[in-house]
Motif scaffolding. Structure first.
Motif, PDB file in Angstrom:
ATOM      1  N   GLY A 260       0.838  -1.208   0.000  1.00  0.00           N
ATOM      2  CA  GLY A 260       0.000   0.000   0.000  1.00  0.00           C
ATOM      3  C   GLY A 260       0.865   1.248   0.000  1.00  0.00           C
ATOM      4  N   CYS A 261       1.889   1.250   0.828  1.00  0.00           N
ATOM      5  CA  CYS A 261       2.774   2.421   0.928  1.00  0.00           C
ATOM      6  C   CYS A 261       3.556   2.620  -0.372  1.00  0.00           C
ATOM      7  N   LEU A 262       3.986   1.517  -0.968  1.00  0.00           N
ATOM      8  CA  LEU A 262       4.725   1.623  -2.239  1.00  0.00           C
ATOM      9  C   LEU A 262       3.806   2.191  -3.334  1.00  0.00           C
ATOM     10  N   LEU A 263       2.587   1.682  -3.399  1.00  0.00           N
ATOM     11  CA  LEU A 263       1.643   2.162  -4.417  1.00  0.00           C
ATOM     12  C   LEU A 263       1.285   3.625  -4.182  1.00  0.00           C
ATOM     13  N   GLN A 264       1.124   3.995  -2.922  1.00  0.00           N
ATOM     14  CA  GLN A 264       0.767   5.398  -2.611  1.00  0.00           C
ATOM     15  C   GLN A 264       1.863   6.343  -3.106  1.00  0.00           C
ATOM     16  N   GLN A 265       3.112   5.923  -2.976  1.00  0.00           N
ATOM     17  CA  GLN A 265       4.213   6.781  -3.450  1.00  0.00           C
ATOM     18  C   GLN A 265       4.247   6.826  -4.985  1.00  0.00           C
ATOM     19  N   ILE A 266       4.042   5.667  -5.599  1.00  0.00           N
ATOM     20  CA  ILE A 266       4.065   5.612  -7.071  1.00  0.00           C
ATOM     21  C   ILE A 266       2.939   6.473  -7.645  1.00  0.00           C
ATOM     22  N   ALA A 267       1.812   6.504  -6.931  1.00  0.00           N
ATOM     23  CA  ALA A 267       0.655   7.277  -7.406  1.00  0.00           C
ATOM     24  C   ALA A 267       0.934   8.777  -7.458  1.00  0.00           C
ATOM     25  N   GLY A 268       1.965   9.213  -6.766  1.00  0.00           N
ATOM     26  CA  GLY A 268       2.320  10.634  -6.770  1.00  0.00           C
ATOM     27  C   GLY A 268       3.145  11.035  -7.993  1.00  0.00           C
ATOM     28  N   LEU A 269       3.589  10.053  -8.770  1.00  0.00           N
ATOM     29  CA  LEU A 269       4.399  10.365  -9.960  1.00  0.00           C
ATOM     30  C   LEU A 269       3.492  10.818 -11.100  1.00  0.00           C
ATOM     31  N   HIS A 270       4.055  11.619 -11.981  1.00  0.00           N
ATOM     32  CA  HIS A 270       3.289  12.054 -13.151  1.00  0.00           C
ATOM     33  C   HIS A 270       2.869  10.823 -13.960  1.00  0.00           C
ATOM     34  N   ASP A 271       3.822   9.901 -14.160  1.00  0.00           N
ATOM     35  CA  ASP A 271       3.518   8.649 -14.838  1.00  0.00           C
ATOM     36  C   ASP A 271       4.058   7.498 -13.975  1.00  0.00           C
ATOM     37  N   PRO A 272       3.170   6.665 -13.407  1.00  0.00           N
ATOM     38  CA  PRO A 272       3.637   5.574 -12.530  1.00  0.00           C
ATOM     39  C   PRO A 272       4.689   4.682 -13.188  1.00  0.00           C
ATOM     40  N   LYS A 273       4.652   4.619 -14.511  1.00  0.00           N
ATOM     41  CA  LYS A 273       5.602   3.710 -15.181  1.00  0.00           C
ATOM     42  C   LYS A 273       7.026   4.251 -15.160  1.00  0.00           C
ATOM     43  N   GLU A 274       7.174   5.508 -14.650  1.00  0.00           N
ATOM     44  CA  GLU A 274       8.539   6.058 -14.445  1.00  0.00           C
ATOM     45  C   GLU A 274       9.401   5.132 -13.609  1.00  0.00           C
ATOM     46  N   ILE A 275       8.757   4.405 -12.676  1.00  0.00           N
ATOM     47  CA  ILE A 275       9.562   3.557 -11.782  1.00  0.00           C
ATOM     48  C   ILE A 275      10.261   2.442 -12.549  1.00  0.00           C
ATOM     49  N   LEU A 276       9.762   2.135 -13.729  1.00  0.00           N
ATOM     50  CA  LEU A 276      10.378   1.057 -14.502  1.00  0.00           C
ATOM     51  C   LEU A 276      11.738   1.475 -15.031  1.00  0.00           C
ATOM     52  N   GLU A 277      11.966   2.776 -15.080  1.00  0.00           N
ATOM     53  CA  GLU A 277      13.206   3.302 -15.656  1.00  0.00           C
ATOM     54  C   GLU A 277      14.165   3.836 -14.606  1.00  0.00           C
ATOM     55  N   ASP A 278      13.714   3.968 -13.370  1.00  0.00           N
ATOM     56  CA  ASP A 278      14.527   4.696 -12.392  1.00  0.00           C
ATOM     57  C   ASP A 278      14.712   3.875 -11.113  1.00  0.00           C
ATOM     58  N   ILE A 279      15.788   3.117 -11.078  1.00  0.00           N
ATOM     59  CA  ILE A 279      16.001   2.190  -9.966  1.00  0.00           C
ATOM     60  C   ILE A 279      16.255   2.939  -8.646  1.00  0.00           C
ATOM     61  N   ASP A 280      16.929   4.101  -8.718  1.00  0.00           N
ATOM     62  CA  ASP A 280      17.204   4.828  -7.465  1.00  0.00           C
ATOM     63  C   ASP A 280      15.901   5.325  -6.825  1.00  0.00           C
ATOM     64  N   LEU A 281      15.010   5.774  -7.688  1.00  0.00           N
ATOM     65  CA  LEU A 281      13.699   6.223  -7.204  1.00  0.00           C
ATOM     66  C   LEU A 281      12.977   5.057  -6.505  1.00  0.00           C
ATOM     67  N   LEU A 282      13.030   3.910  -7.150  1.00  0.00           N
ATOM     68  CA  LEU A 282      12.365   2.717  -6.600  1.00  0.00           C
ATOM     69  C   LEU A 282      12.982   2.299  -5.268  1.00  0.00           C
ATOM     70  N   ILE A 283      14.291   2.312  -5.199  1.00  0.00           N
ATOM     71  CA  ILE A 283      14.966   1.903  -3.953  1.00  0.00           C
ATOM     72  C   ILE A 283      14.513   2.814  -2.807  1.00  0.00           C
ATOM     73  N   GLY A 284      14.442   4.112  -3.075  1.00  0.00           N
ATOM     74  CA  GLY A 284      14.001   5.072  -2.052  1.00  0.00           C
ATOM     75  C   GLY A 284      12.577   4.770  -1.605  1.00  0.00           C
ATOM     76  N   MET A 285      11.729   4.425  -2.563  1.00  0.00           N
ATOM     77  CA  MET A 285      10.327   4.129  -2.225  1.00  0.00           C
ATOM     78  C   MET A 285      10.218   2.841  -1.409  1.00  0.00           C
ATOM     79  N   VAL A 286      11.009   1.830  -1.777  1.00  0.00           N
ATOM     80  CA  VAL A 286      10.946   0.551  -1.044  1.00  0.00           C
ATOM     81  C   VAL A 286      11.429   0.753   0.396  1.00  0.00           C
ATOM     82  N   LYS A 287      12.440   1.613   0.582  1.00  0.00           N
ATOM     83  CA  LYS A 287      12.909   1.902   1.955  1.00  0.00           C
ATOM     84  C   LYS A 287      11.762   2.412   2.813  1.00  0.00           C
ATOM     85  N   ILE A 288      10.992   3.330   2.250  1.00  0.00           N
ATOM     86  CA  ILE A 288       9.862   3.905   3.002  1.00  0.00           C
ATOM     87  C   ILE A 288       8.769   2.855   3.205  1.00  0.00           C
TER      88      ILE A 288
END
Ligand code: ATP
Length: 315
Positions: A260-288
């Protein structure tokens, strides 16, 4: 902010008090709201996200109790349905070593009807498929398949959590695996426990599990490892992201809080599919998201223990 549709079961868990594993000996049960997709919807909304629950409960008092809980947690329940069938209930006993005894009376959750008017709202939003009961048949399974098709054709971001419950699939695990495959194939993001990753991939080694699951199709894999944190895997890299140290008292709902927390963060992106291209962004989100999972284990019950933003920021 994108909307996140969470589809599946909302049910009553009657938890046996202090009776060890043997359900037959249990005398006192505590009533709790249950259902992984409903927990995820609450996790999202409690963190300030926009979650909509699509599921069915009975027109009885238990159905009202459950929908009230979702509403109190700011989940949009306008798409929830009520049926003349009784609200689904499960009786569960949990021994100190985690061993469970379980009986399940399936009612209204399987009566969810497909509503073709919803699909337009999926457009460019996010849909989370995470029902433990959806693949067990009934109208819910049919609706699930159709909503999945809608999510694919409406360019929605698709998230999948198989929520495998061994008690429900004894001797028929291969059927469960087969039914999960289209979701594993098309999900942008999948969340598995170690047991699920091994069951769905047919491998025991984590590296091999991820290789097989990526080959089937899922883009981003998270494998939650309890106190060890989360393995994040994309086709190009793998990272084990530690959790925070806590004193767990009840791990129910930790996985739902995490996704739920991971999805809530992804939902704040302009395009959720951005996470497919940006591993650092994803790592930060998984930490939270790990933090959200960890905090959920520090109190009893799933929904009451889900953190809000203030609790998340404070830890
Ligand atoms: P569920 O029971 O909801 O299906 P799960 O098995 O999918 O849970 P877990 O691995 O138990 O999920 O927990 C999800 C996340 O929560 C973990 O990846 C981790 O980050 C955090 N977490 C869970 N248990 C602990 C713990 N004991 N200490 C610290 N963090 C934890």
């Amino acid at each position: 902010m994108k909307k996140i549709f969470c589809i599946g079961e909302l049910l009553i868990d009657f938890i046996a008090e202090n009776q060890g594993k043997d359900l037959a000996k249990a005398e006192v049960f505590t009533k709790k709201a249950g259902g992984a997709p409903a927990n995820v919807a609450c996790a999202i909304a409690k963190l300030g996200g926009l979650s909509k629950f699509i599921g069915c409960v009975g027109r009885d008092q238990f159905g009202s109790f459950l929908l009230d809980i979702l509403e109190d947690n700011h989940v949009d329940i306008s798409l929830a349905q009520r049926s003349k069938y009784f609200t689904t209930i499960a009786f569960v006993s949990i021994a100190e070593d985690g061993e469970r005894d379980f009986v399940f009376s399936r009612g209204a959750d399987k009566k969810l009807k497909y509503d073709s008017t919803i699909k337009k709202s999926f457009q460019d939003n996010m849909v989370h498929f995470g029902a433990a009961t959806a693949l067990l048949g009934g109208d819910l399974e049919a609706a699930y398949g159709r909503y999945f098709f809608d999510a694919l054709t409406q360019n929605a971001f698709i998230s999948f959590d198989p929520n495998f419950r061994g008690d429900l699939w004894k001797g028929e695990e291969h059927i469960f695996v087969k039914k999960c495959m289209p979701y594993v194939q098309k999900a942008h993001l999948s969340k598995f426990s170690l047991e699920e990753a091994q069951l769905l991939s047919g491998k025991t080694d984590l590296e091999e599990c991820c290789a097989v699951l990526h080959e089937i199709g899922t883009k981003v894999i998270t494998i939650t490892l309890g106190g060890e944190g989360t393995l994040l895997s994309t086709e190009n890299s793998k990272h084990t992201i530690p959790s925070i140290p806590v004193n767990p008292v009840d791990t129910t709902g930790a996985g739902d809080a995490f996704i739920g927390c991971l999805l809530q963060q992804i939902a704040g992106l302009h395009d959720p599919k951005e996470i497919l291209e940006d591993i650092d962004l994803l790592i930060g989100m998984v930490k939270i998201a790990n933090k959200a999972g960890a905090l959920t284990t520090t109190n009893f019950g799933a929904i009451p223990s889900l953190p809000d933003q203030e609790q998340l920021q404070a830890n």
